[in-house]
Scaffold this motif. Structure first.
Motif, PDB file in Angstrom:
ATOM      1  N   SER A 180      -0.484 -11.269   2.537  1.00  0.00           N
ATOM      2  CA  SER A 180       0.496 -12.359   2.495  1.00  0.00           C
ATOM      3  C   SER A 180       1.831 -11.879   1.949  1.00  0.00           C
ATOM      4  O   SER A 180       2.863 -12.534   2.117  1.00  0.00           O
ATOM      5  CB  SER A 180      -0.041 -13.519   1.645  1.00  0.00           C
ATOM      6  OG  SER A 180      -1.269 -13.970   2.187  1.00  0.00           O
ATOM      7  N   ALA A 181       1.832 -10.717   1.272  1.00  0.00           N
ATOM      8  CA  ALA A 181       3.073 -10.158   0.728  1.00  0.00           C
ATOM      9  C   ALA A 181       3.774  -9.232   1.720  1.00  0.00           C
ATOM     10  O   ALA A 181       4.881  -8.782   1.469  1.00  0.00           O
ATOM     11  CB  ALA A 181       2.779  -9.389  -0.560  1.00  0.00           C
ATOM     12  N   SER A 182       3.152  -8.965   2.866  1.00  0.00           N
ATOM     13  CA  SER A 182       3.726  -8.008   3.816  1.00  0.00           C
ATOM     14  C   SER A 182       4.943  -8.599   4.526  1.00  0.00           C
ATOM     15  O   SER A 182       4.945  -9.763   4.935  1.00  0.00           O
ATOM     16  CB  SER A 182       2.656  -7.616   4.844  1.00  0.00           C
ATOM     17  OG  SER A 182       3.138  -7.665   6.165  1.00  0.00           O
ATOM     18  N   ARG A 183       5.965  -7.784   4.660  1.00  0.00           N
ATOM     19  CA  ARG A 183       7.170  -8.240   5.339  1.00  0.00           C
ATOM     20  C   ARG A 183       6.873  -8.602   6.792  1.00  0.00           C
ATOM     21  O   ARG A 183       7.305  -9.636   7.288  1.00  0.00           O
ATOM     22  CB  ARG A 183       8.250  -7.147   5.292  1.00  0.00           C
ATOM     23  CG  ARG A 183       9.532  -7.563   5.992  1.00  0.00           C
ATOM     24  CD  ARG A 183      10.651  -6.578   5.773  1.00  0.00           C
ATOM     25  NE  ARG A 183      10.328  -5.255   6.298  1.00  0.00           N
ATOM     26  CZ  ARG A 183      11.228  -4.298   6.505  1.00  0.00           C
ATOM     27  NH1 ARG A 183      12.490  -4.519   6.199  1.00  0.00           N
ATOM     28  NH2 ARG A 183      10.870  -3.129   6.975  1.00  0.00           N
ATOM     29  N   LYS A 199       2.094   7.102   7.360  1.00  0.00           N
ATOM     30  CA  LYS A 199       1.161   6.300   6.578  1.00  0.00           C
ATOM     31  C   LYS A 199      -0.227   6.848   6.861  1.00  0.00           C
ATOM     32  O   LYS A 199      -0.600   7.037   8.027  1.00  0.00           O
ATOM     33  CB  LYS A 199       1.289   4.825   7.007  1.00  0.00           C
ATOM     34  CG  LYS A 199       0.875   3.826   5.950  1.00  0.00           C
ATOM     35  CD  LYS A 199       1.274   2.403   6.369  1.00  0.00           C
ATOM     36  CE  LYS A 199       0.572   1.368   5.525  1.00  0.00           C
ATOM     37  NZ  LYS A 199       0.774  -0.014   6.043  1.00  0.00           N
ATOM     38  N   ILE A 200      -0.937   7.141   5.799  1.00  0.00           N
ATOM     39  CA  ILE A 200      -2.261   7.739   5.959  1.00  0.00           C
ATOM     40  C   ILE A 200      -3.260   6.986   5.100  1.00  0.00           C
ATOM     41  O   ILE A 200      -3.014   6.755   3.910  1.00  0.00           O
ATOM     42  CB  ILE A 200      -2.257   9.228   5.534  1.00  0.00           C
ATOM     43  CG1 ILE A 200      -1.316  10.049   6.439  1.00  0.00           C
ATOM     44  CG2 ILE A 200      -3.662   9.809   5.573  1.00  0.00           C
ATOM     45  CD1 ILE A 200      -1.220  11.509   6.048  1.00  0.00           C
ATOM     46  N   ARG A 201      -4.353   6.592   5.694  1.00  0.00           N
ATOM     47  CA  ARG A 201      -5.499   6.120   4.914  1.00  0.00           C
ATOM     48  C   ARG A 201      -6.671   7.019   5.243  1.00  0.00           C
ATOM     49  O   ARG A 201      -7.037   7.191   6.393  1.00  0.00           O
ATOM     50  CB  ARG A 201      -5.847   4.670   5.246  1.00  0.00           C
ATOM     51  CG  ARG A 201      -6.955   4.135   4.317  1.00  0.00           C
ATOM     52  CD  ARG A 201      -7.434   2.752   4.678  1.00  0.00           C
ATOM     53  NE  ARG A 201      -8.204   2.165   3.590  1.00  0.00           N
ATOM     54  CZ  ARG A 201      -9.517   2.349   3.406  1.00  0.00           C
ATOM     55  NH1 ARG A 201     -10.223   3.119   4.219  1.00  0.00           N
ATOM     56  NH2 ARG A 201     -10.138   1.763   2.383  1.00  0.00           N
ATOM     57  N   SER A 202      -7.256   7.600   4.219  1.00  0.00           N
ATOM     58  CA  SER A 202      -8.378   8.519   4.418  1.00  0.00           C
ATOM     59  C   SER A 202      -9.333   8.342   3.250  1.00  0.00           C
ATOM     60  O   SER A 202      -9.332   9.141   2.322  1.00  0.00           O
ATOM     61  CB  SER A 202      -7.841   9.951   4.489  1.00  0.00           C
ATOM     62  OG  SER A 202      -8.913  10.862   4.595  1.00  0.00           O
ATOM     63  N   LYS A 229       0.843  -1.200   0.000  1.00  0.00           N
ATOM     64  CA  LYS A 229       0.000   0.000   0.000  1.00  0.00           C
ATOM     65  C   LYS A 229       0.877   1.248   0.000  1.00  0.00           C
ATOM     66  O   LYS A 229       0.696   2.165   0.790  1.00  0.00           O
ATOM     67  CB  LYS A 229      -0.900   0.015   1.259  1.00  0.00           C
ATOM     68  CG  LYS A 229      -1.714  -1.257   1.442  1.00  0.00           C
ATOM     69  CD  LYS A 229      -2.983  -1.202   0.650  1.00  0.00           C
ATOM     70  CE  LYS A 229      -3.836  -2.453   0.931  1.00  0.00           C
ATOM     71  NZ  LYS A 229      -4.998  -2.511   0.028  1.00  0.00           N
ATOM     72  N   HIS A 230       1.887   1.231  -0.892  1.00  0.00           N
ATOM     73  CA  HIS A 230       2.878   2.302  -0.835  1.00  0.00           C
ATOM     74  C   HIS A 230       2.290   3.657  -1.201  1.00  0.00           C
ATOM     75  O   HIS A 230       2.867   4.689  -0.908  1.00  0.00           O
ATOM     76  CB  HIS A 230       4.090   1.947  -1.699  1.00  0.00           C
ATOM     77  CG  HIS A 230       3.719   1.523  -3.082  1.00  0.00           C
ATOM     78  ND1 HIS A 230       3.373   2.428  -4.039  1.00  0.00           N
ATOM     79  CD2 HIS A 230       3.585   0.294  -3.621  1.00  0.00           C
ATOM     80  CE1 HIS A 230       3.067   1.750  -5.142  1.00  0.00           C
ATOM     81  NE2 HIS A 230       3.183   0.458  -4.919  1.00  0.00           N
TER      82      HIS A 230
END
Lengths: 238, 238
Positions: free
Chosen positions: B70-73, A168-171, A19-20
Motif C-alpha cells: 500500500s506504500a508503493s508509488r 532489483k534482485i531478490r534471492s 524493499k530498498h
C-alpha cells in the motif's frame, strides 16, 4: 570518484522506495542483468495511452538498442524522441510460505530510463545491425548474407542512452514469521530456469556445413541467461 | 453474434498494424496466453514519465489483478485510476536464418488495455487474495494462515477490466528467401522453455507433512507455462 563512474545516479525516477535493500545501482550488476537477456519490455506513451511492447534488444556501453519495421507505429513514434522505460526481468524461483503475505518470487530485474532516438548514419546503423547479430551469435554477421538496400531501409534502429537505471534482485529462501512455522502447510522453493531445447537444424542445410563455434554455447539444457551473458563476453571481450 | 462475445473489439489501440497475420483477438487465445503466466509487465505513466514494472498477476473472467504494498508509488498511483497496458510474453524459440533480416523469435504475447482501480470492498478483496494463491496453487489458501489485519491493510489489490486486448503469436520454422538457401551459413531453430528445477523443501518443514495434491503439477522439468495453465483450469474449472 569511482562511484559516480561505476553507478547510476539515484533520482526520483529510479530510486527504489519499497524493499530498498533489493536495489542495485552499480553498473556491473545492472549490465549483467541486461546482458543475460534477449527480450525486454518497453513502456512508452502515444496520445496519453501507455503501451508495453516486448522486443529483442541489446546493450553497447551505456546505450540500449532495439529495432523494428520502419512502418511500425511503435518504432516511428519512439524514433521521434519519446521517453521510454526499458525493463528486463529474469524469474529465478517461486517461493511458497505459510501465509499469503510471505509468498514471493525470486528475480533479477532492471528498469532503464532514457529518451529514444533513431540511428540515422548508415555506416553506424550497419555496424550496429551486425552487432545485434554478433552480440548473441559471436561471428555470425560474417557468415550470413549482408542486408539488401530494401532490408536496410525497411528496418529502423532505435537507441537510448541509459540516463539512469536501477536493478532489483531478490534471492532468498523460504521465510516465514517465527510463529508461523507451526502452521501445517507444506512449504518449498521452486527454482525456475529458462533453458534451450535440442536445436532443430534447417531441413535445407547445405551439405558439409559444420555448426559454427559461435553457437557452441547454445546446447540443449543450457540456461539461456548464462548463454546470452557468455556470448556477450565472447563478442565484446570481458 | 458470437464474435462480439468471444472476441475483443479491434480499435486503434489494440489493432496490429504490422505482421497482422500474427494477430489474435479471440478471447480463448488471449486468455490461454495470460493464464500460462505468473509474471507480466505493466506500463503506466506518472508525470509524463512511462514506467514498465514487472509483477505477478492473474485473471478472473475479463478482469486482471495484481497487488503491491500500500506504500508503493506504483500501486498508489495506479489505484487512483491510471490507464495501463499489461503485457505477457512467452519466448518459445530463437530462429536463425541466412541473413539478419530473417532472424526471428517465436513467441506468444498479449497486450491488454484498461484503467486500473483499487479493490476497496474488504470481503471482495479477501476473496480475491485467496484466489491469487489458489489460481497458482489450487486449494492452498485453505492450508495456510489467513492474512492478519495489518497484512490485509498493507496490501493493495489493483484490478483492471480488459477493455480490449490483442494476442500475437509467431510459431514458424527457419525461413529464408529462396535465393539465400545457397548461403553457406549453418541455420537452425533453438527451442526455448521455462521449466521448474527440483523443489527445495523448507528446512523447517513440520514432520509428517505430505506435499499437497495442489502442487502435483509443479515437478522438476515441467514447463512452467503448462503448469500455470493446468493449475488455472484445476482451480476455476474448464
Amino acid at each position: 570518484m569511482p562511484d559516480a563512474v561505476d553507478s547510476f545516479p539515484v533520482t526520483e525516477r529510479n530510486k527504489l522506495r519499497r524493499k530498498h535493500e533489493r536495489g542495485r545501482y552499480d553498473k556491473a550488476t545492472v549490465y549483467d542483468i541486461l546482458d543475460s537477456a534477449m527480450l525486454c519490455h518497453i513502456a512508452y506513451v502515444i496520445d496519453g495511452q501507455p503501451y508495453c511492447t516486448p522486443t529483442a534488444f541489446w546493450r553497447e556501453g551505456d546505450h540500449l538498442y532495439w529495432h523494428g519495421s520502419s512502418a511500425s507505429r511503435m518504432v516511428r513514434q519512439q524514433a521521434a524522441g519519446l521517453p521510454v522505460c526499458l525493463t528486463v526481468s529474469h524469474m529465478d524461483a517461486i517461493v511458497l510460505a505459510r501465509c499469503g503475505f510471505n509468498h514471493s518470487v525470486n528475480y533479477r530485474s532492471v528498469m532503464a530510463f532514457g529518451t529514444a532516438f533513431k540511428v540515422e548514419d548508415p555506416a553506424e546503423k550497419l555496424k550496429l545491425m551486425d552487432g545485434f547479430i554478433d552480440r548473441f551469435f559471436p561471428g555470425r554477421s560474417k557468415e550470413i548474407r549482408q542486408p539488401t538496400p530494401q532490408e536496410f531501409k525497411a528496418t529502423t534502429l532505435v537507441g537510448m542512452v541509459m540516463e539512469n537505471a536501477s536493478g532489483k534482485i531478490r534471492s532468498l529462501g523460504v521465510h516465514d514469521d517465527e510463529e508461523d512455522y507451526q502452521v501445517p502447510a507444506w512449504t518449498e522453493l521452486m527454482p525456475v530456469h529458462t533453458v534451450l531445447g535440442a536445436p532443430v537444424p534447417c531441413e535445407r542445410q547445405l551439405p558439409g556445413l559444420a555448426r559454427p563455434e559461435g553457437l557452441a554455447g547454445y546446447r540443449e539444457g543450457a540456461r539461456l541467461d548464462e548463454v546470452f551473458a557468455e556470448a556477450y563476453r565472447k563478442h565484446y571481450g570481458e
